[in-house]
Scaffold this active site. Structure first.
Site, PDB file in Angstrom:
ATOM      1  N   HIS A  48     -10.066 -33.927 -32.048  1.00  0.00           N
ATOM      2  CA  HIS A  48     -11.038 -32.857 -31.898  1.00  0.00           C
ATOM      3  C   HIS A  48     -11.956 -33.079 -30.698  1.00  0.00           C
ATOM      4  O   HIS A  48     -13.175 -32.950 -30.777  1.00  0.00           O
ATOM      5  CB  HIS A  48     -11.850 -32.668 -33.173  1.00  0.00           C
ATOM      6  N   LYS A  94       0.836  -1.203   0.000  1.00  0.00           N
ATOM      7  CA  LYS A  94       0.000   0.000   0.000  1.00  0.00           C
ATOM      8  C   LYS A  94       0.873   1.255   0.000  1.00  0.00           C
ATOM      9  O   LYS A  94       0.545   2.253  -0.655  1.00  0.00           O
ATOM     10  CB  LYS A  94      -0.916  -0.006   1.223  1.00  0.00           C
TER      11      LYS A  94
END
Length: 513
Positions: free
Chosen positions: A275, A136
């Protein structure tokens, strides 16, 4: 900014001694806690104990040692006249560098047999608080959460050239570090036994970037692969690539589909996926026979596919695979001879998962939709012989029953509407992804050809009409497995009886969209 005082408290002590020694040589005072202070003093590095800063001893078995104004005031103070005046008033020295990595929570809960009490004790409180405080206040404080940053930070401290962008980058890493840590705790606690059907009220899973991919399903799409580091067990995310080209987006999808299917079988089994659908599946007494059976299921579609095997790949199996172009092979392990044979194919991706020990610790199947997530349990349901219902005059023989269970296991991994035709634990034909079930049935039977005579057929959901049974009867299918539940079940049963087809209902659907 100039670094005059550093607070160091780390669980991972790799690279610590060299880093700390460099800081001292740069004129930095080091404040430290518990085991970190002992390690540094043992290496001959001068350290100020945290209790000398707070004027209060570490208490509650170390649970409380840094949660004090003399620590957090020094970290959170902006270097403005007002804040510095308050620090001076309360005799608090600023802290310019915070080096913290947290208690090994993930490593603790990954151990077999870990108790909830052990997990709770490895939840860090003071560490994240210091990290967040420093992040911070990044304009005035450097925060470091990874030993990989030590060299760059030390160089910046020694040169006195620490620009704001560098501090902001470190702050971003710090917040990501604490967010990931809290998510790991949440995931562990969420994974504990809960009332049936209960889902988290907030979905807050943390995934770490495993690799950027060349592109997505198509070249115009960007893509990346993220890993959930809390998941244990054999799966695509935890597999180690031993050889071959970098994995692609489609590779990862297909490898996952192949491997999750092959894990369903206790017999030696091989799967070929193309696939995202299985085009070949077979079980046998030897890996080479299982692979050969899977390949023969659809030799055309196998080209460019993915092979998964649920046992160690030996030289004989590797030699059988060698003539065919595959994108990837995944298995628990490989003999040295098999690996040498497969590595002759420069681009073949070879993945090793380690032993198969059942499902992974992952509980949920998650799909992203635009603006939200769909979450469900994984489909771990299977055919339970004691719960099936024979609905025709003729019951299946034991050989037919074995094939029916095999076929339904395969159908569970075929895109709906799903049909699987099987004989002697070998997939002969699959119908996948069609908008109606009879078309899927025709495709599966057409692919099986004459081999369908005497084979069995599985359907992932009920037959809404008797037309699929009529197609099966014309092809010579001897037994059928399906969930049942259609308002026209009696019509399908009548067709089965007319053609002496044994049919069983499982009561469990397996849609796979």
């Amino acid at each position: 900014m100039t670094v005059k005082r550093a607070l160091i408290s780390v669980s991972d002590k790799s690279g610590l001694e060299e880093f700390a020694r460099g800081l001292v040589q740069a004129g930095v005072e080091i404040v430290s806690t518990g085991g970190t202070a002992q390690a540094l003093r043992g290496a001959g590095i001068p350290v100020t104990y945290i209790s000398d800063v707070t004027g209060f001893p570490e208490i509650l078995d170390g649970r409380v040692k840094t949660l004090h104004p003399n620590v957090h005031g020094g970290i959170l103070a902006m270097r403005t006249p007002e804040h510095l005046s308050q620090l001076q008033e309360h005799n608090i020295t600023p802290i310019d560098l915070v080096v913290v990595n947290l208690y090994p929570f993930r490593e603790t809960v990954a151990r077999p047999g870990v108790t909830l009490e052990e997990a709770i004790e490895n939840i860090d409180i003071g560490g994240p608080t210091m990290v967040r405080s420093a992040a911070k206040n990044y304009r005035y404080v450097l925060v470091v959460v990874s030993p990989q940053r030590y060299a760059g930070v030390l160089e910046a401290v020694q040169k006195g050239n620490i620009d704001e962008q560098f501090r902001l980058d470190l702050a971003r890493e710090a917040f990501a570090h604490t967010a990931s840590y809290d998510t790991a705790i949440t995931a562990y606690l969420t994974g504990l036994k809960q009332p049936s059907g209960e889902f988290p009220t907030v979905w807050d899973k943390k995934y770490e970037l495993a690799q950027n991919l060349r592109y997505g399903e198509n070249p115009h799409q960007q893509a990346a692969f993220y890993r959930d580091s809390s998941v244990t067990g054999a799966c695509i995310a935890n597999a180690v690539q031993l050889h071959g080209k970098e994995l692609s987006y489609n590779n990862i999808l297909d490898i996952n589909a192949a491997f999750e299917l092959v894990k369903e079988f206790s017999d030696i089994t091989a799967v070929v996926v193309k696939h995202n659908n299985p085009c070949g599946v077979a079980s046998a007494a030897k890996p080479v026979d299982a692979y050969t059976g899977a390949y023969e299921g659809d030799t055309v579609s196998a080209y460019g596919g993915i092979v998964a095997i649920n046992t160690v790949v030996d030289a004989e199996t590797a030699l059988a695979m060698k003539p065919v172009f595959y994108e990837a092979v995944i298995a628990p392990d490989y003999t040295d001879e098999a690996l040498a044979i497969l590595q002759q194919k420069a681009n073949l991706r070879i993945l090793k998962t380690g032993p198969l020990t059942g499902p992974t610790s992952d509980r949920f199947d998650v799909r992203k939709v635009n603006g939200g997530l769909l979450v469900q349990d994984f489909d771990l349901g299977g055919v339970v012989p004691e719960e099936i219902k024979v609905v025709t005059k003729r019951a299946p023989s034991q050989a037919e029953m074995d094939d029916l269970i095999f076929a339904m296991t395969v159908a569970k991994f075929v895109k709906s509407n799903a049909i699987a035709v099987v004989k002697d634990k070998k997939l002969l034909g699959a119908g996948a992804g069609q908008m109606n079930r009879v078309t899927s049935t025709r495709l599966a039977l057409e692919q099986a050809g004459e081999a369908a005579r005497g084979a069995v057929l599985a359907s992932d959901a009920f037959f809404p009409f008797s037309d699929s049974l009529e197609e099966a009867a014309k092809a010579g299918i001897s037994a059928v497995i399906q969930p049942g539940g259609s308002i026209r079940d009696e019509e399908s049963i009548a067709v089965a009886n007319e053609h002496d087809i044994a049919m069983i209902f499982t009561g469990m659907r397996h849609f796979r969209h």
